[in-house]
Design a protein around this motif. Structure first.
Motif, PDB file in Angstrom:
ATOM      1  N   THR A   2       0.849  -1.186   0.000  1.00 53.22           N
ATOM      2  CA  THR A   2       0.000   0.000   0.000  1.00 53.22           C
ATOM      3  C   THR A   2       0.886   1.238   0.000  1.00 53.22           C
ATOM      4  OG1 THR A   2      -1.656  -1.207   1.271  1.00 53.22           O
ATOM      5  CG2 THR A   2      -1.888   1.181   1.142  1.00 53.22           C
ATOM      6  N   MET A   3       0.558   2.196  -0.857  1.00 56.00           N
ATOM      7  CA  MET A   3       1.393   3.379  -1.029  1.00 56.00           C
ATOM      8  C   MET A   3       0.649   4.649  -0.665  1.00 56.00           C
ATOM      9  SD  MET A   3       3.370   2.666  -4.640  1.00 56.00           S
ATOM     10  CE  MET A   3       1.834   2.388  -5.547  1.00 56.00           C
ATOM     11  N   ILE A   4       1.418   5.655  -0.270  1.00 54.57           N
ATOM     12  CA  ILE A   4       0.918   7.020  -0.159  1.00 54.57           C
ATOM     13  C   ILE A   4       0.869   7.602  -1.566  1.00 54.57           C
ATOM     14  CG2 ILE A   4       1.449   9.341   0.691  1.00 54.57           C
ATOM     15  CD1 ILE A   4       3.128   7.828   2.912  1.00 54.57           C
ATOM     16  N   GLY A   5      -0.216   8.278  -1.891  1.00 50.42           N
ATOM     17  CA  GLY A   5      -0.303   8.988  -3.159  1.00 50.42           C
ATOM     18  C   GLY A   5      -0.079  10.474  -2.928  1.00 50.42           C
ATOM     19  N   VAL A   6       0.785  11.079  -3.715  1.00 50.63           N
ATOM     20  CA  VAL A   6       1.077  12.503  -3.600  1.00 50.63           C
ATOM     21  C   VAL A   6       0.682  13.181  -4.905  1.00 50.63           C
ATOM     22  CG1 VAL A   6       2.836  14.254  -3.150  1.00 50.63           C
ATOM     23  CG2 VAL A   6       3.018  11.991  -2.067  1.00 50.63           C
ATOM     24  N   ASN A  24      12.055  12.380   6.632  1.00 49.03           N
ATOM     25  CA  ASN A  24      12.727  12.746   7.883  1.00 49.03           C
ATOM     26  C   ASN A  24      11.891  12.418   9.117  1.00 49.03           C
ATOM     27  OD1 ASN A  24      14.999  13.699   6.554  1.00 49.03           O
ATOM     28  ND2 ASN A  24      14.275  15.808   6.501  1.00 49.03           N
ATOM     29  N   LEU A  25      10.576  12.433   8.985  1.00 50.45           N
ATOM     30  CA  LEU A  25       9.699  12.128  10.114  1.00 50.45           C
ATOM     31  C   LEU A  25       9.572  10.631  10.382  1.00 50.45           C
ATOM     32  CD1 LEU A  25       6.830  14.673   9.361  1.00 50.45           C
ATOM     33  CD2 LEU A  25       8.265  14.682  11.420  1.00 50.45           C
ATOM     34  N   THR A  26       9.882   9.823   9.393  1.00 49.14           N
ATOM     35  CA  THR A  26       9.707   8.377   9.503  1.00 49.14           C
ATOM     36  C   THR A  26      10.888   7.750  10.219  1.00 49.14           C
ATOM     37  OG1 THR A  26       8.468   8.363   7.420  1.00 49.14           O
ATOM     38  CG2 THR A  26       9.275   6.251   8.218  1.00 49.14           C
ATOM     39  N   ARG A  27      10.610   6.993  11.268  1.00 48.58           N
ATOM     40  CA  ARG A  27      11.680   6.291  11.987  1.00 48.58           C
ATOM     41  C   ARG A  27      12.075   5.065  11.163  1.00 48.58           C
ATOM     42  NH1 ARG A  27      10.159   5.455  18.187  1.00 48.58           N
ATOM     43  NH2 ARG A  27      12.328   4.713  18.154  1.00 48.58           N
ATOM     44  N   GLN A  32      14.211  -0.156   3.451  1.00 51.44           N
ATOM     45  CA  GLN A  32      12.983  -0.938   3.453  1.00 51.44           C
ATOM     46  C   GLN A  32      12.000  -0.498   4.538  1.00 51.44           C
ATOM     47  OE1 GLN A  32      16.098  -2.256   3.305  1.00 51.44           O
ATOM     48  NE2 GLN A  32      16.036  -2.766   1.122  1.00 51.44           N
ATOM     49  N   GLN A  33      12.454   0.302   5.497  1.00 54.09           N
ATOM     50  CA  GLN A  33      11.578   0.748   6.575  1.00 54.09           C
ATOM     51  C   GLN A  33      10.962   2.115   6.290  1.00 54.09           C
ATOM     52  OE1 GLN A  33      14.020   0.509  10.089  1.00 54.09           O
ATOM     53  NE2 GLN A  33      13.873  -1.723  10.209  1.00 54.09           N
ATOM     54  N   HIS A  34      11.244   2.668   5.117  1.00 56.77           N
ATOM     55  CA  HIS A  34      10.614   3.933   4.745  1.00 56.77           C
ATOM     56  C   HIS A  34       9.267   3.682   4.076  1.00 56.77           C
ATOM     57  CE1 HIS A  34      13.406   7.098   5.816  1.00 56.77           C
ATOM     58  NE2 HIS A  34      14.384   6.245   5.573  1.00 56.77           N
ATOM     59  N   LEU A  35       8.489   4.756   3.969  1.00 55.18           N
ATOM     60  CA  LEU A  35       7.133   4.650   3.440  1.00 55.18           C
ATOM     61  C   LEU A  35       7.144   4.727   1.915  1.00 55.18           C
ATOM     62  CD1 LEU A  35       5.466   6.972   6.049  1.00 55.18           C
ATOM     63  CD2 LEU A  35       4.933   4.541   5.732  1.00 55.18           C
ATOM     64  N   PRO A  36       6.432   3.816   1.257  1.00 51.46           N
ATOM     65  CA  PRO A  36       6.342   3.884  -0.210  1.00 51.46           C
ATOM     66  C   PRO A  36       5.410   5.012  -0.641  1.00 51.46           C
ATOM     67  CG  PRO A  36       5.035   2.046   0.611  1.00 51.46           C
ATOM     68  CD  PRO A  36       5.732   2.641   1.807  1.00 51.46           C
ATOM     69  N   TRP A 229       2.459   0.486   6.703  1.00 53.46           N
ATOM     70  CA  TRP A 229       2.891   0.553   5.298  1.00 53.46           C
ATOM     71  C   TRP A 229       4.409   0.572   5.154  1.00 53.46           C
ATOM     72  CZ3 TRP A 229      -0.904   4.793   3.067  1.00 53.46           C
ATOM     73  CH2 TRP A 229      -2.228   4.330   3.209  1.00 53.46           C
ATOM     74  N   ASN A 230       5.108   0.817   6.252  1.00 54.16           N
ATOM     75  CA  ASN A 230       6.581   0.832   6.204  1.00 54.16           C
ATOM     76  C   ASN A 230       7.177  -0.489   6.667  1.00 54.16           C
ATOM     77  OD1 ASN A 230       5.574   1.354   8.815  1.00 54.16           O
ATOM     78  ND2 ASN A 230       7.474   2.342   9.454  1.00 54.16           N
ATOM     79  N   ARG A 231       6.354  -1.480   6.909  1.00 52.93           N
ATOM     80  CA  ARG A 231       6.886  -2.795   7.307  1.00 52.93           C
ATOM     81  C   ARG A 231       7.067  -3.646   6.071  1.00 52.93           C
ATOM     82  NH1 ARG A 231       3.474  -2.005  11.937  1.00 52.93           N
ATOM     83  NH2 ARG A 231       1.781  -3.275  11.099  1.00 52.93           N
TER      84      ARG A 231
END
Length: 232
Positions: A2-6, A24-27, A32-36, A229-231
């Motif tokens: 599942t992705m974020i749409g921009v 930068n906000l994503t831990r 692979q742990q960043h948001l798609p 979504w970042n897992r």
């Protein structure tokens, strides 16, 4: 996945600023742990502020085509790092298969407790649309709209940033903030996504600046990470 749409490109620098803030906000400790994200960078969308002021709907078909593009890629959430485009928020929501965050709602929620007078720094179109003023008033916060001379300086700031003249844009924003400080505002919403780019080179200010891009990025990150979504 599942992705974020921009839905971006309004303008391109603001879109990159939004993406950087989500990252930068994503831990994360690995790629692979960043948001798609699926980013539709569509700079040919007609000027939103000009259309609001003239009463035409020229941007709307382009905005809806951008929503359609993100729909086809089955995104799970849509974020639009452009304030003025939210004049057509209802139409975009009706077209979208995914929830659409409202930039003003995420931003106004970040106004510090106890603040009763907040300046709205935005395009003339966004101010004419009034969605920031309505959101502030709903929280019993008085919206302060710049006078015409101050707005003219802010317009110059926005044009400079869109043209890549970052130093000039920052200088114009500094003049605006000095004028507002003299007027007794307690906080200011940077309600155009070019303004946070201009603010990067400005030091301490007399009152808090609320970054609409940052607040949209924070809401986006929270929505996506709580759903995993970042897992990878």
């Amino acid at each position: 996945m599942t992705m974020i749409g921009v839905l971006g490109g309004m303008g391109p620098l603001a879109t990159v600023d939004f993406m950087e803030k989500v990252i930068n906000l994503t831990r994360a400790e690995s790629d692979q742990q960043h948001l798609p994200m699926m980013v539709a960078n569509l700079p040919q969308i007609p000027d939103r502020s000009r259309s609001i002021l003239s009463g035409d709907e020229a941007p709307l078909p382009y905005l809806l085509k951008g929503i359609d593009l993100l729909n086809r890629n089955e995104v799970g959430l849509i974020a639009i790092p452009c304030n003025s485009s939210h004049h057509w928020y209802a139409q975009m929501c009706a077209r979208s298969a995914a929830p659409v965050l409202h930039i003003a709602e995420t931003c106004v929620a970040a106004v510090p407790a106890g603040v009763s007078r907040t300046a709205v720094l935005a395009t003339r179109g966004a101010l004419a649309s009034g969605f920031y003023q309505r959101s502030l008033a709903a929280r019993d916060i008085e919206p302060v709209v710049p006078d015409d001379a101050t707005q003219h300086t802010l317009d110059t700031c926005i044009r400079d940033i869109k043209a890549g003249r970052l130093a000039e844009g920052s200088a114009a924003l500094a003049d605006v903030l000095a004028t507002l400080a003299d007027g007794g505002v307690q906080a200011a919403i940077m309600g155009c996504t070019e303004i946070p780019v201009a603010a990067r080179q400005i030091g301490a200010t007399a009152f808090p600046l609320i970054d609409s891009t940052l607040e949209l990025a924070r809401a986006t990150m929270m929505y996506a990470t709580t759903r995993g979504w970042n897992r990878f």
